[in-house]
Each structure stands twice: as structure tokens, then as C-alpha cells.
Design a protein around this motif. Structure first.
Motif, short mmCIF file in Angstrom:
data_model
loop_
_atom_site.label_atom_id
_atom_site.label_comp_id
_atom_site.label_asym_id
_atom_site.label_seq_id
_atom_site.Cartn_x
_atom_site.Cartn_y
_atom_site.Cartn_z
N CYS A 1 11.16 1.10 -16.06
CA CYS A 1 10.41 0.14 -16.88
C CYS A 1 9.00 -0.10 -16.34
N HIS A 2 8.87 -0.19 -15.02
CA HIS A 2 7.60 -0.67 -14.45
C HIS A 2 6.65 0.42 -14.00
N GLY A 3 7.12 1.69 -13.91
CA GLY A 3 6.26 2.75 -13.42
C GLY A 3 6.17 2.71 -11.90
N ASN A 4 5.32 3.56 -11.32
CA ASN A 4 5.25 3.58 -9.85
C ASN A 4 3.86 3.21 -9.33
N HIS A 5 2.96 4.19 -9.22
CA HIS A 5 1.68 3.88 -8.57
C HIS A 5 0.82 2.93 -9.40
N GLY B 1 6.67 4.73 3.46
CA GLY B 1 6.77 4.79 4.92
C GLY B 1 5.47 5.32 5.48
N ASN B 2 5.28 5.16 6.77
CA ASN B 2 4.03 5.68 7.36
C ASN B 2 4.28 6.97 8.12
N HIS B 3 4.85 6.88 9.31
CA HIS B 3 5.07 8.11 10.07
C HIS B 3 6.15 8.97 9.44
N GLY B 4 7.09 8.32 8.77
CA GLY B 4 8.16 9.07 8.11
C GLY B 4 7.89 9.22 6.61
N THR C 1 0.88 -1.17 0.00
CA THR C 1 0.00 0.00 0.00
C THR C 1 0.92 1.22 0.00
N CYS C 2 0.37 2.42 0.14
CA CYS C 2 1.18 3.64 0.10
C CYS C 2 2.33 3.57 1.10
#
Lengths: 358, 429
Positions: B267-271, B220-223, B214-215
Motif C-alpha cells: 500500500c505505502h511503497g518503499n523509497h 542496515g549499514n554494514h550489513g 535513512t537508507c
């Protein structure tokens, strides 16, 4: 050729006397409109002999332990020459045997073959049928696959519902509290030693009584001939009846071979005691009506648990079934008609519940 | 300055009351705040928070409203319970929220008594995040603890109702990051959620695999911060370990670093990352390789070889699988051949991972072992079908023989019984 056979006959008679030969020569089988049902007994015997032969062959490779049972059956089916055929015949013949034995038993019931003096023939026949069910139940577990494992687990749980001795019975059959390797070796012991020994004894008595008392002629046929004054015709047992029996056996063999070759008995996946019970676990078809009865019976009836009541009912019905010759005091009269009606209801119940559970 | 003074007063009061250092209470503490606030029922500011608090993890663990808002929850008189002298601060200011939460959550000794496994470095991490850095510079529109975790209905991240549960986290982030109005001025795209929803990662997550990224997995979450060009490979490598290692050894590594090309992303992109396939490597229209390589150069040739090897093994496997399926449908036991087929499939998966070394010889070597296994499975399938044909022929012949015997027996019976007188049944008992 004839001379060689004659020499053999003489050789045998010198040692065994004339009794056996005379008995075979003189033995007759009544011939009437219900004669067809007589062939079911021989057919059951033939299928049982197939089980004995194929069972011995399977025994050469089968290993009764949780770590090797499944693999050994897989080995039989894939590596052993004609192993697939032997296992297929054994599995299919087991089912056909139960079916034919069931038909034989009900035909004897409806044709009143249990009446005096054939009470013991009926009782030994019923015992043989129960032993065959035991063969089926114990043999089902032996490949140690998932279906068999959980069906055995569910099936043996029923034993715990037997009043007073249920828990003890469960432990004896399972070899512990759960279905484990101990259950497998125990079932194997029953399947290849205990049940065959019992069958040999009971089957021996059953066949002896059949030879001794001859085939039962249905009361309706006897009555019709009495009234018309016409004598009842007969086949000589040898060769007429035996050759006709042989035709039936060959046809059964053909059906078995076709089933084994075209619809091989699946092995499934190896049993894993640690996975949860898969959905839709059912016993073999011949136990389905019992299984369905347990499903529909309420959890509690008055002061007794539903499952316990069902198991007690099964036991009582089985006992009454065995004692039918003594309960049906007048098979040719009113009592006989009541028993016929009860039998018809029982058949309808078994078929209905089996179809429902399928 | 006034805010800071009030916060210090609050912490001192809370500390004096012993709430920050106490063990979890064994029985529900007195919380007169709820007695009054629940009277307000559906009032958005006064009643609803009190209702929501019933489902909050803090309420479940015995904390009262005063843990965050200060005051004295034991006093029934509202003037006394909400007395600023007793540390009552009312609604905390957004800028103060991270430190307010951290008062307990950064106290390792205090948190141990509630959940020894919970980390206590959230505030330190938050300080390194883009959110935290901007907040420090006075931007109060950035996310603070309550934006992600909720305010009065905070739940453990493992609870499916939590806003930060893996299945809900992307939507929580999208609450701000897909809001064009909110994100105005930050000069970053707002289509991440739309792209992510079309990605293979989201499909895996929605399929119930909570280990799917996930995002927070990548950022990272808090950072939370966007990974830089140099760290993209490390981020992807946390899950795709072998691909990262192979890429580090590949001929692409050095030039791409020099060109500041983000390794995996290129090559693969991000989101919106899509499922991969053999068509992505090679010289076909959809292949990534042709974006940089030209016909005749070494890379073009390598790409062609890799593609041919992968497609060859895939096709051999499909042939073997088809034969085994056919045999299995006919009732043949092909369990052992299925194991060989599974091993061949593993070789194909390994070869597809090997692609990231961009070394044709390496891929071909893996494919070769896969082809041998696929051939073995193929042979087993053919043997099973041959055996099936043999059984059917055998059955046909057996049935013919049986029919012949049955017919002969019937003739024999007729022959024996022809002309014989009928026997009258007479059984001697």
C-alpha cells in the motif's frame, strides 16, 4: 428622607463633635485653569480602592505555591462566578493605577505643588508611588506563568548590582539564590501584607496633609490673580468637587470594565524553571525605561560595571526626586524654571526609552 | 597470494610495533609522513590526503599514517620510513580495505580503550551484506569501508561533516546507487535517491528530525541488503510497532504471505513513501483498497465503514477546534477544553493506527471514544462563546448604566450650582 439624614447627622455629631462636619462643609477646592489636575489624586485613590476590593476577592481563591498558583488563577478565571471580571479588573486597574499615579506625581511636580509647606505631602506621595511599583512587581509574579517567572528572574538580578549589599538583597527578595517557590511566597507576603500596611500608613499621612494644607495653587495662577487683583474662585469640596470626582471615577470604572471584558488579561503558560529563558522577555511597561537604560549602558565604564553604575544612578535619581522640595529653593524663580526643564527632560527620557523598548 | 602475504607481513609488523594494542597516546606521536607529504600541497595523491588527515578522527586520537599504510613514521629517511620490511604497503587494495579497518575495529579490547560504545562486529556484518558477498566473489566495484566513511577525513558518524551522518548518508549511498554507469550490470533501479527525496521520511529528516529513517535504517549499514518480502514488515515495524502488530492479526496477513506480497510496501511503497491520509482507506479514487476489493465484497464494505468513521471524527474535531480558536481569539481561556481536544486528537491517531487491523468494529470503537471527547470540546467552545456574548451584553448594559449615572451627576451638579454665588477661595491653614 431628609429628616432621617438630619437625625443621622445629629447622631454622629453627638458622638464625634462638630469638627468633621464643619471641616467638610467649609472645605474648598481652588478653581482655575489647572484645576483638572486635582482630580488625578482622587482617581488614584479610587483605583487603589478597586485594587483592595478585587485583591481581597482574589485572595479567597488564590493559593501561593508553585504547584497551585497558576492553577488557582486558572480556576478563578474559568470556574469562579465573575472570577474573570475580578481578575481582569485587578490586572487592568493595577496598570491604570500606576499610570494615573505617575500623571498625578508629574502634574504636582510641574505645578510646583511640592513647595512650602507641602514638602511632606510630596515625599509621602513619592513613597506611595514607589510602593505602588512594588505592588506591581510583586503581583506580576503571583500567577506563576512563564512571562512573570522570567521577568522576575531578570528583574531581581538587577538587585545583585546594588553596591555592597546586592547579593544579600537578592537572597532576601528571592528567598534563596534562584527564583523558586520561596520567592513566590515571599512576593505574596509583600503583596498582601507588607505593602498594604505601608500604604495604609503613608496614604493616611498623605491624605491628612492634603486635608490639612488644602490644594496647592500653582504659582503662575497666584501671580496672575495678585497682579489682576481678582480673587481666586473655588468649589465647595462637598458636594461640587466630590460629585465631579465621582463622575471621573465612574468613567474610570467604565473603561476598566470595557478593558476586562474586551481584552481579558492573558494567563499564558505555567512557569517551568527548567526551560531556557524565552527570547524577548520584558518587564511591565512602567519598568521598561529602566530596562532599556540597562540594555544601552556599556558593560563597563572606567572602573565600574555598567549595570552597577545604572542601579546606583537609579537610586540617586530616586532620592533626588524625593528631595526636590528641599533642592528647589526658589520654585517661583530661576531655580524653579531649572527644575521644570529637568522634569521635562526626565519625562521625555521616560517616554523615549519606553517607546524604544516596547 | 602475494597480496595476502604482504597483508600478513603488515599486520605482523604493526602488531610488533605495538600500535594495535597500545593505549591512546597522551601526546601527539611522531609522524614524519606528514612532514614530507604536506610539501606536495595540492597534489591530489600526495599532498591533499596529508592535509585532510588533520580533520580525521584517527589523527585526533593519536594514530599516524602508519596505522593503515604501515612503515615507520619515526624515521625521517623516506627509504626507511616506507620500507616494505617495516610493513609499508602504500595504498591498500580495495579488496583488502574491510580487513585492514577490521584489524583494529574488530578488536574489542583495542577499541575499548578508544570508544567502549563502538561496535566491533562491522566486518562480520559486512560479510553478510550484498557488498561484502560480492567483494568476496571478486567484484571490487562494490562499496568498501572507505566509500562510505571516507579515506583520510573519516569522522564519527555523529559529526555533521561525516559522510554517514543521518543528514548526509542518503547522498553517500546515492553516490553509487544513483550512478547509472556504476550500477550497470547489477539490474537494480537507480531512482531510489530521487524517490526518497520526495518521501515523507526525507522531509522529516530535512526538517531536522535525525530519528527519521535513512537508507541504513531499513537496509542496515554494514550489513546492507534489501529486505526480503518476509522481512519488510519487521523493518517497518522497528518504528511503526503498533501497525506491525495489528497487521499480523489482520485478515490480510495470511493471503498476502501466500501471494508473496510485501506487507507495508503493497500500500505505502518503499523509497518514495508519502504522507498518509484518510483518503487512502475506503472506496474513493485514491484509496488503496479498491486495487483489490470490488463493490459488494466484504472488504469493500469494511473499507467504507473505516473511512466513514475516520472522516467523521476528523470533521467533528475540526468543528470543535474552530469554535475553540474563535473563543481563544476573543480572549477566552479554553485551556481545559484544549486538553480534551488533544485527547480526542489522540483517539483519531489511534484509530488511524487501528486501520492496519482492517477491522471496522475496532476502528469504530476507537472513533466512538474520540467523538465523545470531540463533542465535549465542542460544548466547551460553545459555552465559551456564550460566555463571551454574555460578557459583551453585560458590558454594554454596564456602560449604559454608567453613562446614565454620569449624566445624572452632571445634571445634579448643575442643579446644585445653578443660581449660587461664586465662592472666593479662602483656605484656613
Amino acid at each position: 428622607m431628609t429628616s432621617a439624614l438630619e437625625q443621622l447627622r445629629v447622631w454622629l455629631e453627638e458622638r464625634f463633635g462638630h469638627g468633621l462636619g464643619d471641616a467638610i462643609r467649609k472645605k474648598q477646592v481652588p478653581r482655575h485653569r489647572h484645576s483638572l489636575w486635582y482630580y488625578l489624586g482622587g482617581m488614584t485613590l479610587f483605583l487603589f480602592l478597586i485594587q483592595v476590593v478585587t485583591g481581597i476577592l482574589l485572595l479567597l481563591y488564590y493559593r501561593p505555591s508553585p504547584g497551585e498558583a497558576f492553577e488557582s488563577v486558572q480556576f478563578i478565571m474559568t470556574k469562579v462566578q465573575f472570577g474573570w471580571l475580578i481578575r481582569g479588573l485587578h490586572a487592568w486597574a493595577a496598570n491604570l493605577l500606576i499610570l494615573v499615579a505617575m500623571l498625578h506625581m508629574f502634574s504636582a511636580f510641574f505645578l510646583k505643588a511640592y513647595r512650602k509647606p507641602r514638602e511632606l505631602t510630596w515625599i509621602t506621595g513619592c513613597l506611595l508611588f514607589f510602593i505602588f511599583l512594588g505592588f506591581g512587581f510583586s503581583g506580576y509574579l503571583l500567577p506563576w506563568n512563564e512571562l512573570a517567572f522570567f521577568a522576575t528572574k531578570v528583574g531581581t538580578e538587577m538587585m545583585a548590582a546594588v553596591p555592597f549589599i546586592g547579593e544579600w538583597l537578592l537572597t532576601v527578595f528571592r528567598g534563596g539564590e534562584e527564583v523558586t517557590g520561596a520567592t513566590l511566597t515571599r512576593f505574596f507576603g509583600f503583596h498582601v501584607a507588607v505593602f498594604p500596611a505601608l500604604t495604609t500608613l503613608v496614604l493616611g499621612i498623605h491624605l491628612f496633609l492634603v486635608q490639612q494644607l488644602g490644594m496647592s495653587v500653582p504659582p503662575s495662577v497666584e501671580r496672575a490673580h495678585r497682579q489682576s487683583g481678582q480673587p481666586l474662585r473655588a468649589h465647595p469640596f462637598f458636594p461640587g468637587f466630590l460629585l465631579r470626582d465621582l463622575i471621573g471615577w465612574y468613567i474610570a470604572l467604565g473603561i476598566l470594565a470595557a478593558l476586562a471584558a474586551l481584552d481579558p488579561w492573558e494567563l499564558g503558560v505555567k512557569a517551568d524553571p527548567f526551560v531556557p529563558t524565552p527570547a524577548g522577555i520584558k518587564p511591565e511597561w512602567y519598568f521598561l525605561f529602566l530596562f532599556q537604560t540597562l540594555k544601552v549602558i556599556p558593560a563597563r565604564l572606567l572602573w565600574i560595571e555598567g549595570e552597577q553604575l545604572a542601579v546606583m544612578l537609579f537610586g540617586v535619581v530616586a532620592l533626588l526626586w524625593v528631595l526636590v522640595p528641599f533642592l528647589d529653593r526658589n520654585p517661583e524663580g530661576r531655580s524653579g524654571r531649572v527644575f521644570t526643564a529637568v522634569g521635562a527632560v526626565a519625562v521625555a527620557y521616560i517616554i523615549g526609552m519606553t517607546v524604544w523598548a516596547w | 597470494m602475494r597480496t595476502r602475504c604482504r597483508l600478513v607481513l603488515f599486520f605482523l609488523t604493526v602488531g610488533a610495533c605495538g600500535l594495535g594494542a597500545q593505549s591512546p597516546p597522551s601526546s601527539p606521536p611522531t609522524n614524519t609522513c606528514l612532514d614530507c607529504h604536506l610539501i606536495f600541497e595540492d597534489d591530489e595523491h600526495l599532498g591533499v590526503p596529508a592535509q585532510l588527515f588533520a580533520g580525521d578522527i584517527h589523527a585526533a586520537r593519536g594514530l599516524t599514517c602508519a596505522a593503515c599504510h604501515g612503515g615507520d613514521p619515526r624515521e625521517e629517511d623516506s627509504d626507511k620510513s616506507m620500507d616494505p620490511a617495516k610493513g609499508f604497503i602504500g595504498v591498500p587494495k580495495r579488496a583488502d580495505i574491510p580487513r585492514l579497518c577490521a584489524h583494529c575495529h574488530s578488536d574489542a579490547v583495542f577499541m575499548r580503550s578508544y570508544n567502549p560504545r563502538l561496535r566491533t562486529d562491522q566486518l562480520a556484518q559486512y560479510g553478510t551484506s550484498v557488498h561484502g558477498q560480492r567483494l568476496r566473489r571478486g567484484d571490487t566495484r562494490v562499496a568498501v569501508c572507505s566509500d562510505c566513511h571516507g579515506i583520510h577525513d573519516i569522522r564519527p558518524a555523529s559529526a555533521t561533516l561525516s559522510r554517514v551522518h543521518p543528514l548526509r548518508l542518503p547522498q553517500t549511498c546515492a553516490g553509487c546507487h544513483s550512478d547509472r554507469e556504476h550500477m550497470k550490470g547489477y539490474e537494480i533501479p537507480t531512482d531510489q535517491w530521487d524517490e526518497y527525496r520526495a518521501s515523507v521520511h526525507y522531509r522529516t529528516l530535512a526538517g531536522g528530525d535525525l530519528a527519521a529513517p535513512t537508507c541504513a535504517t531499513c537496509h542496515g549499514n554494514h550489513g546492507a541488503a534489501p529486505p526480503g518480502v518476509a522481512s519488510v514488515e519487521r523493518v517497518c515495524g522497528t518504528c511503526h510497532v503498533f501497525q506491525e502488530q495489528l497487521f499480523d492479526q489482520s485478515p490480510h496477513k495470511q493471503p498476502w504471505d501466500m501471494m508473496e506480497l510485501a506487507s507495508c510496501l503493497t500500500c505505502h511503497g518503499n523509497h518514495g513513501i508519502q504522507p498518509t491520509g484518510d483518503f487512502l482507506v475506503g472506496t474513493g479514487e485514491e484509496a488503496f483498497c479498491i486495487n483489490c476489493h470490488l463493490e459488494g465484497d466484504g472488504g469493500w464494505e469494511t473499507a467504507e465503514k473505516i473511512h466513514a468513521a475516520l472522516v467523521g471524527l476528523d470533521s467533528a474535531l475540526a468543528d470543535a477546534a474552530g469554535l475553540l480558536d474563535q473563543a481563544e481569539r476573543a480572549g477566552m481561556d479554553v485551556g481545559e477544553a484544549r486538553l480534551v481536544q488533544a485527547n480526542a486528537r489522540e483517539s483519531l491517531i489511534k484509530a488511524r493506527v487501528d486501520v492496519h487491523a482492517f477491522n471496522a468494529a475496532r476502528v469504530e470503537e476507537t472513533v466512538e471514544s474520540g467523538l465523545e471527547l470531540a463533542a465535549e470540546a465542542h460544548q466547551a467552545g460553545e459555552a465559551a462563546l456564550d460566555e463571551l456574548a454574555f460578557r459583551r451584553k453585560g458590558l454594554g448594559l454596564s456602560l449604559l448604566a454608567i453613562a446614565f449615572v454620569v449624566f445624572s451627576l452632571w445634571l445634579l451638579i448643575r442643579h446644585i450650582e445653578r443660581g449660587k454665588e461664586e465662592i472666593i477661595y479662602k483656605h484656613e491653614q
